[in-house]
Design a protein around this motif. Structure first.
Motif, PDB file in Angstrom:
ATOM      1  N   ARG A 124      -7.128   5.430   0.278  1.00 46.66           N
ATOM      2  CA  ARG A 124      -5.951   4.549   0.231  1.00 46.66           C
ATOM      3  C   ARG A 124      -5.898   3.774  -1.083  1.00 46.66           C
ATOM      4  NH1 ARG A 124      -6.896   3.929   5.875  1.00 46.66           N
ATOM      5  NH2 ARG A 124      -8.286   2.161   5.496  1.00 46.66           N
ATOM      6  N   VAL A 156      -3.042   4.009  -4.079  1.00 49.78           N
ATOM      7  CA  VAL A 156      -2.314   2.877  -4.663  1.00 49.78           C
ATOM      8  C   VAL A 156      -2.379   2.934  -6.189  1.00 49.78           C
ATOM      9  CG1 VAL A 156      -2.307   0.365  -4.923  1.00 49.78           C
ATOM     10  CG2 VAL A 156      -2.602   1.378  -2.665  1.00 49.78           C
ATOM     11  N   SER A 175       0.852   3.616  -8.701  1.00 52.40           N
ATOM     12  CA  SER A 175       1.204   2.700  -9.789  1.00 52.40           C
ATOM     13  C   SER A 175       1.403   3.466 -11.095  1.00 52.40           C
ATOM     14  CB  SER A 175       0.108   1.647  -9.958  1.00 52.40           C
ATOM     15  OG  SER A 175       0.365   0.828 -11.075  1.00 52.40           O
TER      16      SER A 175
END
Length: 265
Positions: A55, A59, A63
């Protein structure tokens, strides 16, 4: 080395992917005890599971992907697992005549969670070629890590054969990080072994070890990994190796069932 026919060049990543999927399933049901079991300690002394690490890596990758899409003046998708189509990306790229500066295309140092996830992959704590412990360099082409000495040998092959970058000093973009997370030393080593391209003696480091990257088999692996990365990138938010391979196996089984139905019908 023996010659290779087209029929021999198969299963570029299936063997290792099935093993990684099964190991992930077993590890998710119990606490992990070490980095080899794909865990990192948190600031509170607890263990971070493999799912937590995936996870966090997702992320970081999202980004980087959003920065790249912003540089193309495209709004990124909102729903997880969805992304822009290849045609949308290509049409936007064609509208921009000037190249995108690296500082604006999402490139950055290798993200920390992604690096931890990379190091947790089987075989990635040692050099792919000589098995040295200091594996801080990488071949983006094959998604493998290696030592400084072997990185020099790969540079000698040329960037068209093996594109070498430092895990600690160079900038990385979204697709390059994906290539590392979806590759892995053990995956490539198992592929080479299936095609009789791995030395039986682990301490052997002769010319055959580096020359295997110039073979038809290596070219096959490189192309399939590249196509796989494009497919993963188009799906949007990165959900980990197991999720990508479950989707791939589900597509295969669906195709097989359709063909069976046609025959029986």
């Amino acid at each position: 080395m023996p010659p290779y026919s087209e029929s021999q060049l198969s299963n570029w990543g299936d063997a290792s992917s099935s093993s990684s999927s099964s190991s992930s399933t077993s590890s998710s049901s119990r606490p992990c005890k070490s980095l080899d079991e794909q865990c990192l300690p948190t600031n509170h002394g607890q263990q971070r599971t493999h799912e937590d690490l995936v996870r966090m890596a997702g992320v970081e990758l999202e980004s980087m992907r959003k920065l790249y899409l912003q540089s193309l003046q495209i709004s990124p998708p909102v729903s997880p697992g969805k992304s822009l189509t290849s045609s949308a990306l290509s049409s936007s790229s064609s509208r921009s005549s000037s190249p995108i500066p690296k500082s604006h295309d999402g490139s950055r140092s290798f993200p920390p969670a992604c690096l931890s996830l990379l190091q947790s992959l089987p075989g990635n704590l040692h050099c792919i070629d000589c098995h040295a412990a200091d594996a801080s360099w990488a071949s983006v082409t094959y998604g493998t890590v290696m030592c400084l000495k072997c990185s020099g040998r790969h540079r000698g092959l040329g960037v068209q054969t093996s594109y070498v970058k430092s895990l600690t000093m160079d900038s990385w973009n979204h697709s390059q990080v994906l290539s590392m997370l979806e590759g892995g030393n053990t995956q490539l080593s198992q592929f080479f072994s299936r095609h009789h391209m791995s030395p039986t003696d682990p301490n052997y480091y002769g010319p055959d070890v580096i020359n295997r990257y110039n073979t038809k088999a290596a070219l096959f692996y490189k192309h399939h990994l590249s196509n796989h990365i494009k497919s993963v990138a188009e799906k949007g938010v990165y959900l980990g190796r197991e999720a990508c391979r479950r989707g791939k196996s589900g597509t295969k089984s669906s195709g097989k069932s359709k063909s069976v139905n046609k025959k029986t019908g």
